[in-house]
Design a protein around this motif. Structure first.
Motif, PDB file in Angstrom:
ATOM      1  N   VAL A  51       0.846  -1.166   0.053  1.00 40.53           N
ATOM      2  CA  VAL A  51      -0.116  -0.182   0.029  1.00 40.53           C
ATOM      3  C   VAL A  51       0.847   1.272   0.118  1.00 40.53           C
ATOM      4  O   VAL A  51       0.575   2.102  -0.519  1.00 40.53           O
ATOM      5  CB  VAL A  51      -1.040   0.224   1.345  1.00 40.53           C
ATOM      6  N   GLY A  52       1.981   1.233   0.639  1.00 39.38           N
ATOM      7  CA  GLY A  52       2.673   2.462   0.828  1.00 39.38           C
ATOM      8  C   GLY A  52       3.466   2.836  -0.652  1.00 39.38           C
ATOM      9  O   GLY A  52       3.435   3.950  -0.942  1.00 39.38           O
ATOM     10  N   VAL A  53       3.906   1.791  -1.414  1.00 39.99           N
ATOM     11  CA  VAL A  53       4.578   1.989  -2.452  1.00 39.99           C
ATOM     12  C   VAL A  53       3.419   2.488  -3.308  1.00 39.99           C
ATOM     13  O   VAL A  53       3.777   3.501  -4.154  1.00 39.99           O
ATOM     14  CB  VAL A  53       5.218   0.703  -3.104  1.00 39.99           C
ATOM     15  N   ALA A  54       2.199   1.783  -3.518  1.00 40.87           N
ATOM     16  CA  ALA A  54       1.179   2.158  -4.332  1.00 40.87           C
ATOM     17  C   ALA A  54       0.710   3.633  -4.139  1.00 40.87           C
ATOM     18  O   ALA A  54       0.730   4.504  -4.994  1.00 40.87           O
ATOM     19  CB  ALA A  54      -0.046   1.256  -4.137  1.00 40.87           C
ATOM     20  N   ARG A  55       0.622   4.157  -2.740  1.00 44.20           N
ATOM     21  CA  ARG A  55       0.174   5.594  -2.742  1.00 44.20           C
ATOM     22  C   ARG A  55       1.173   6.542  -3.127  1.00 44.20           C
ATOM     23  O   ARG A  55       1.014   7.561  -4.019  1.00 44.20           O
ATOM     24  CB  ARG A  55       0.097   5.799  -0.910  1.00 44.20           C
ATOM     25  N   LEU A  56       2.579   6.021  -2.834  1.00 43.71           N
ATOM     26  CA  LEU A  56       3.940   6.652  -3.474  1.00 43.71           C
ATOM     27  C   LEU A  56       3.620   7.082  -4.833  1.00 43.71           C
ATOM     28  O   LEU A  56       3.701   8.222  -5.562  1.00 43.71           O
ATOM     29  CB  LEU A  56       4.963   6.331  -3.000  1.00 43.71           C
ATOM     30  N   MET A  57       3.434   5.901  -5.591  1.00 42.43           N
ATOM     31  CA  MET A  57       3.422   6.057  -7.043  1.00 42.43           C
ATOM     32  C   MET A  57       2.165   6.725  -7.845  1.00 42.43           C
ATOM     33  O   MET A  57       2.396   7.214  -8.527  1.00 42.43           O
ATOM     34  CB  MET A  57       3.517   4.693  -7.651  1.00 42.43           C
ATOM     35  N   ARG A  58       1.112   6.709  -6.918  1.00 41.35           N
ATOM     36  CA  ARG A  58      -0.093   7.198  -7.343  1.00 41.35           C
ATOM     37  C   ARG A  58       0.075   8.624  -7.347  1.00 41.35           C
ATOM     38  O   ARG A  58      -0.156   9.370  -8.297  1.00 41.35           O
ATOM     39  CB  ARG A  58      -1.345   6.728  -6.475  1.00 41.35           C
ATOM     40  N   GLY A  59       0.635   9.007  -6.198  1.00 39.59           N
ATOM     41  CA  GLY A  59       0.935  10.787  -6.055  1.00 39.59           C
ATOM     42  C   GLY A  59       1.846  11.033  -7.342  1.00 39.59           C
ATOM     43  O   GLY A  59       1.866  12.083  -7.966  1.00 39.59           O
ATOM     44  N   MET A  60       2.969  10.150  -7.711  1.00 36.24           N
ATOM     45  CA  MET A  60       3.865  10.676  -8.714  1.00 36.24           C
ATOM     46  C   MET A  60       3.127  10.473  -9.953  1.00 36.24           C
ATOM     47  O   MET A  60       3.394  11.692 -10.964  1.00 36.24           O
ATOM     48  CB  MET A  60       5.174   9.655  -8.750  1.00 36.24           C
ATOM     49  N   ALA A  61       2.270   9.575 -10.154  1.00 32.71           N
ATOM     50  CA  ALA A  61       1.506   9.675 -11.615  1.00 32.71           C
ATOM     51  C   ALA A  61       0.607  10.956 -11.671  1.00 32.71           C
ATOM     52  O   ALA A  61       0.796  11.361 -12.793  1.00 32.71           O
ATOM     53  CB  ALA A  61       0.768   8.320 -11.588  1.00 32.71           C
ATOM     54  N   LEU A  62       0.137  11.180 -10.491  1.00 40.03           N
ATOM     55  CA  LEU A  62      -0.604  12.292 -10.589  1.00 40.03           C
ATOM     56  C   LEU A  62      -0.198  13.698 -10.983  1.00 40.03           C
ATOM     57  O   LEU A  62      -0.518  14.495 -11.680  1.00 40.03           O
ATOM     58  CB  LEU A  62      -1.451  12.508  -9.263  1.00 40.03           C
ATOM     59  N   GLN A  63       1.215  13.591 -10.738  1.00 42.30           N
ATOM     60  CA  GLN A  63       1.804  14.778 -10.555  1.00 42.30           C
ATOM     61  C   GLN A  63       2.316  14.801 -12.146  1.00 42.30           C
ATOM     62  O   GLN A  63       2.263  15.939 -12.725  1.00 42.30           O
ATOM     63  CB  GLN A  63       3.032  14.755  -9.660  1.00 42.30           C
ATOM     64  N   VAL A  64       2.938  13.723 -12.829  1.00 40.70           N
ATOM     65  CA  VAL A  64       3.637  13.534 -13.797  1.00 40.70           C
ATOM     66  C   VAL A  64       2.757  13.791 -15.074  1.00 40.70           C
ATOM     67  O   VAL A  64       2.739  14.289 -15.940  1.00 40.70           O
ATOM     68  CB  VAL A  64       4.297  12.321 -13.976  1.00 40.70           C
ATOM     69  N   ARG A  65       1.306  13.293 -14.591  1.00 43.61           N
ATOM     70  CA  ARG A  65       0.418  13.317 -15.628  1.00 43.61           C
ATOM     71  C   ARG A  65       0.019  14.619 -16.383  1.00 43.61           C
ATOM     72  O   ARG A  65      -0.212  14.864 -17.415  1.00 43.61           O
ATOM     73  CB  ARG A  65      -1.020  12.794 -15.090  1.00 43.61           C
ATOM     74  N   GLU A  66       0.181  15.967 -15.252  1.00 41.35           N
ATOM     75  CA  GLU A  66      -0.028  16.967 -15.872  1.00 41.35           C
ATOM     76  C   GLU A  66       1.119  17.764 -16.478  1.00 41.35           C
ATOM     77  O   GLU A  66       0.918  19.096 -16.965  1.00 41.35           O
ATOM     78  CB  GLU A  66      -0.563  17.779 -14.522  1.00 41.35           C
TER      79      GLU A  66
END
Lengths: 334, 400
Positions: free
Chosen positions: A208-223
């Motif tokens: 879960v920890g890694v998934a949260r981190l990567m989700r945040g990164m993806a949200l950031q990079v997506r833009e």
């Protein structure tokens, strides 16, 4: 990375204008090297890891060589019967401590590495998908993450491993899992089941920890604009995810991976110490610690033998994580 | 706010039931259990176990009921007998809800081997039969049923209650101490960033938060109990809540078993290990959030206005730096139950974490499930409390 606009200039000036180009990872490594504690940690880890890999060749005794006339010998003592030296002494069954500690390193470190790798893979895939696509994908994955996060880690880890390990004979794992595990850990096949089960338990709750981190990164990079331009060039979602989003979300993943190694190691040690992890003939630092503590009142050196490697590795993973974090952070100018 | 709370409460109930289902299916899948000793008895020939014995024991542990019925009875104490509203039976009382004696079918294979397979049912359990049994009120209402192994046939809630004071003592004192020591250290480190104190503290706290409590606990026993005793120095007793017989400690004298001094001496080490670990992680946390806040414009404004440095730090900076700390504190709540299983085991401290370890060691899964359930509920409450506290300490945040 470094490019300068070239204007007509005297021969030789262009070379002066263009700084020596250096890849991203070269920069990271150069910065990492300045972190002295991290470098020392890396050296220590390489030694311990090397010893564990070479365990079958450098171990002076067979792993389970019981000798009831030479139990609990202190370090650097010579067995009077055979005249052979036990560098770190022997345990409560007379087995050579040095031999067992390096075999245990193999199990403990490999469990930590496999768990963290599995966690990184599962976490990255779910986190990136969730952050990149949003919508119902994000909703579903986020709900699952929230649910797993509400289950208290330590109790569920203990319960799952206790149930699984106590009934390890009843659970049949496919040979394509058991085979590699047995080979990597240098343990017989029947012992590998427990180790594989422990890896699965730890990985199934740790992502879960890694998934949260990567989700945040993806949200950031997506833009980012380069994603927009990749899309304008006609890039498919999969291509953008693999080629652009993942590489840009990679640096924090490395730091999380290193720190994750520590928490996986600590969990394995704690579970095996309490008796719900890998069981005795297979050595791990955790179960060795469990036996050593019951003899520590008359043989105070015993808990130090599995304890010091735990101490060193735990600190080393944290220092390396710290060093990598500094090295990967472009805001820090060293 | 009210609609938010209502929505959150509904979510909490759903998550609680889901995790209870997860826990119960684990319990169901786990082999071992209360009937294991019957088999052992039969195998060793200690006592003849009749079919009636098995039926009786199965009924006692509800093993003769179908899984969904067992689950609802475990969760909410339903059904406790025939269901009727206003004298009308809603469901006929002779509805089958389980099977007391399964039928056996002898299968003879062509190669001569015989297999006995359970099929059908010789004696069924009906709804009406349930009325004669002890029905728990259900874990949702605080009735965790009976312990199967550790304290056989005693209510689990008794068992939990007997362990709870020790856990609260240990976790409460160490949490309080960690706040009292850790927060000032964090503040001071941040205010004097890169000073000698800061370097020393970041070093110590880095090591402290990265070391496993298992290692720290064992080393503490080694140094303060074993080596100190061997060296003839005053030492600390290594574990338990109170001693069995009196003992003498150099410089202090004879300590009576069970006296206040004995209890205090035994409390010092587990408490110190947990406190040290929490100080290490919390002061790092406070330091970084304080550093963040000290860089803000309003802090510079306060200084420019000529506010005294002390007031800037205590009023303007600290109050904002403590906002994220609230979540950390809410996270302490669930660890009250089984968060210190390792420390409690190392120091033989009879708290809830130790109970979990003992329960699992004895295959007493109902006790383990009760602990898991309580800690899950506490995690959920912790989340809710931290969200609400957030709106209290930070008026910018509104819950919708």
């Amino acid at each position: 990375m470094a490019t300068t606009t070239s204007t007509p200039a005297a021969p030789g000036a262009i070379e002066r204008l263009q700084p020596r180009s250096e890849g991203q990872w070269a920069v990271v490594f150069r910065r990492f090297r300045r972190h002295r504690l991290a470098m020392a940690s890396l050296a220590i880890l390489i030694i311990i890891f090397g010893a564990s890999i070479l365990a079958p060749w450098i171990a002076p005794f067979p792993r389970d060589d019981i000798g009831l006339n030479r139990t609990r010998l202190p370090p650097m003592s010579v067995d009077p019967a055979t005249g052979r030296l036990h560098i770190l002494g022997t345990d409560h069954l007379g087995r050579d401590f040095f031999t067992r500690v390096i075999y245990a390193a193999r199990v403990s470190l490999m469990v930590a590495i496999s768990v963290t790798t599995l966690v990184a893979i599962i976490g990255s895939i779910l986190g990136l998908l969730s952050g990149f696509f949003g919508g119902w994908v994000d909703n579903t994955i986020s709900r699952i993450m929230e649910f797993v996060a509400t289950i208290p880690d330590l109790p569920i880890l203990l319960i799952l491993s206790a149930i699984m390990i106590q009934n390890a004979d009843l659970i049949v794992l496919p040979t394509w899992i058991i085979g590699p595990v047995a080979w990597i850990m240098a343990v017989p096949n029947r012992e590998a089941t427990q180790v594989a089960l422990l890896i699965l338990v730890l990985a199934s709750l740790g992502w879960v920890g890694v998934a949260r981190l990567m989700r945040g990164m993806a949200l950031q990079v997506r833009e980012m604009q380069y994603i927009e331009s990749a899309r304008a060039l006609g890039g498919s979602n999969a291509w953008i995810l693999i080629k652009h989003v993942f590489p840009n979300a990679f640096p924090p993943l490395i730091v999380a991976f290193t720190l994750g190694l520590n928490s996986a190691l600590v969990s394995e040690v704690a579970i095996s110490f309490l008796g719900f992890g890998v069981q005795d003939p297979t050595p791990t630092w955790g179960n060795m610690m469990g036996f050593a503590t019951s003899y520590m009142f008359n043989h105070p050196w015993m808990p130090l033998i599995p304890g010091l490697p735990i101490f060193l590795c735990s600190l080393a993973f944290n220092f390396i994580g710290d060093g990598l974090r500094d090295a990967l952070d472009p805001r820090l100018k060293l | 706010m009210t609609t938010y709370l209502v929505r959150r409460l509904i979510q909490m109930v759903i998550v609680t039931i889901l995790s209870a289902m997860l826990g119960y299916s684990l319990l169901y899948l786990a082999p071992g259990g209360p009937l294991l000793f019957l088999q052992q008895m039969q195998n060793t020939g200690q006592r003849r176990v009749t079919e009636e014995d098995i039926v009786r024991l199965k009924a006692r542990y509800e093993l003769d009921l179908y899984l969904p019925i067992r689950f609802t009875r475990w969760l909410a104490g339903f059904p406790a007998g025939p269901i009727h509203i206003g004298g009308v039976n809603l469901i006929p009382p002779d509805t089958v809800v389980g099977c007391a004696i399964p039928g056996q079918v002898r299968l003879r294979y062509p190669d001569g081997t015989v297999e006995i397979r359970e099929e059908g049912c010789v004696r069924a359990v009906t709804l009406a039969d349930l009325a004669e049994r002890r029905t728990s009120r259900g874990i949702l209402f605080g009735d965790f049923g009976l312990s199967q192994q550790i304290a056989r046939d005693r209510p689990i809630s008794d068992l939990l209650m007997s362990r709870l004071p020790y856990t609260i003592q240990l976790m409460g004192v160490s949490t309080l101490l960690a706040i009292l020591i850790g927060v000032p250290i964090g503040i001071y480190s941040a205010v004097r960033q890169y000073s000698r104190f800061d370097y020393a503290m970041t070093g110590i706290t880095f090591v402290g938060s990265s070391l496993p409590t298992l290692f720290m606990g064992v080393m503490a026993i080694l140094v303060f109990s074993v080596l100190a005793k061997d060296a003839g120095l005053p030492y600390l007793p290594s574990g338990g809540v109170q001693g069995i017989r009196d003992y003498t400690i150099p410089w202090i004298g004879t300590v009576q078993a069970g006296s206040a001094l004995d209890r205090t001496l035994r409390f010092i080490m587990p408490c110190a290990v947990l406190t040290f670990f929490n100080i290490a992680s919390w002061s790092r946390f406070i330091r970084s959030s304080m550093l963040e806040v000290l860089r803000q414009d309003y802090v510079r404004t306060a200084r420019a206005k000529g506010v005294r440095e002390r007031a800037v730090i205590m009023k303007h900076a600290l109050r904002n730096a403590l906002i994220p700390f609230v979540t950390l504190l809410a996270g302490v709540l669930p660890t009250l139950v089984a968060g210190a299983a390792v420390t409690e085991s190392v120091f033989n401290w009879p708290g809830m974490g130790r109970l979990l370890v003992d329960a699992l060691g004895n295959s007493d899964y109902t006790v383990a499930m009760a602990i898991l359930f309580i800690s899950t509920v506490l995690v959920l409450i912790g989340y809710l409390v931290s969200d609400i506290l957030y709106t209290v300490v930070d008026p910018r945040i509104r819950l919708t």
